[in-house]
Design a protein around this motif. Structure first.
Motif, PDB file in Angstrom:
ATOM      1  N   ALA A  44       0.808  -1.222   0.000  1.00 20.72           N
ATOM      2  CA  ALA A  44       0.000   0.000   0.000  1.00 20.72           C
ATOM      3  C   ALA A  44       0.839   1.269   0.000  1.00 20.72           C
ATOM      4  O   ALA A  44       1.945   1.300   0.538  1.00 20.72           O
ATOM      5  N   GLY A  45       0.275   2.328  -0.616  1.00 21.54           N
ATOM      6  CA  GLY A  45       0.938   3.627  -0.620  1.00 21.54           C
ATOM      7  C   GLY A  45       0.495   4.483  -1.791  1.00 21.54           C
ATOM      8  O   GLY A  45      -0.499   4.191  -2.449  1.00 21.54           O
ATOM      9  N   ASP A  46       1.245   5.553  -2.030  1.00 23.61           N
ATOM     10  CA  ASP A  46       0.960   6.478  -3.119  1.00 23.61           C
ATOM     11  C   ASP A  46       1.873   6.194  -4.310  1.00 23.61           C
ATOM     12  O   ASP A  46       2.977   5.680  -4.143  1.00 23.61           O
ATOM     13  N   PHE A  59      -1.722   8.816  -7.658  1.00 27.41           N
ATOM     14  CA  PHE A  59      -2.763   7.959  -7.087  1.00 27.41           C
ATOM     15  C   PHE A  59      -2.435   7.830  -5.609  1.00 27.41           C
ATOM     16  O   PHE A  59      -1.348   7.381  -5.250  1.00 27.41           O
ATOM     17  N   THR A  60      -3.370   8.225  -4.757  1.00 27.14           N
ATOM     18  CA  THR A  60      -3.115   8.211  -3.318  1.00 27.14           C
ATOM     19  C   THR A  60      -3.819   7.041  -2.645  1.00 27.14           C
ATOM     20  O   THR A  60      -4.891   6.603  -3.081  1.00 27.14           O
ATOM     21  N   ALA A  78       7.038   6.980  -5.394  1.00 25.24           N
ATOM     22  CA  ALA A  78       6.090   6.056  -4.765  1.00 25.24           C
ATOM     23  C   ALA A  78       6.441   5.807  -3.313  1.00 25.24           C
ATOM     24  O   ALA A  78       7.616   5.689  -2.961  1.00 25.24           O
ATOM     25  N   THR A  79       5.386   5.757  -2.492  1.00 33.92           N
ATOM     26  CA  THR A  79       5.547   5.200  -1.152  1.00 33.92           C
ATOM     27  C   THR A  79       5.030   3.767  -1.171  1.00 33.92           C
ATOM     28  O   THR A  79       5.305   3.005  -0.250  1.00 33.92           O
TER      29      THR A  79
END
Length: 87
Positions: A44-46, A59-60, A78-79
């Motif tokens: 999961a992440g942005d 995309f959050t 990206a996170t």
């Protein structure tokens, strides 16, 4: 069968036939000079991506295990983790 009589590279593909790990950064995703790729997000992440059109989009809060039915050429930041390009 169409796939055995025509050049398969010229056919429209509905499903991925290959995948590669994506490392976020300025580098273009391999194999995207003519067409973008869809993404799978394992963690999961942005994600900030460059769409096939050239537009940048973030995309959050993308959940883990998400398939993004978009066509991208770059994942610039990206996170999110465990990102795969689907060809």
């Amino acid at each position: 069968m169409i796939g055995t009589t025509l050049n398969q590279a010229n056919e429209i593909r509905l499903f991925a036939h290959d995948a590669a790990t994506v490392t976020p950064g300025a580098t273009q995703i391999t194999g995207t000079t003519q067409r973008g790729v869809c993404l799978y997000v394992g963690g999961a992440g942005d994600l900030t991506v460059t769409m096939e059109s050239g537009n940048s989009v973030t995309f959050t809060a993308v959940p883990a295990g998400t398939f993004l039915p978009i066509l991208v050429t770059h994942v610039t930041a990206a996170t999110a983790t465990a990102i795969l390009a689907l060809y």
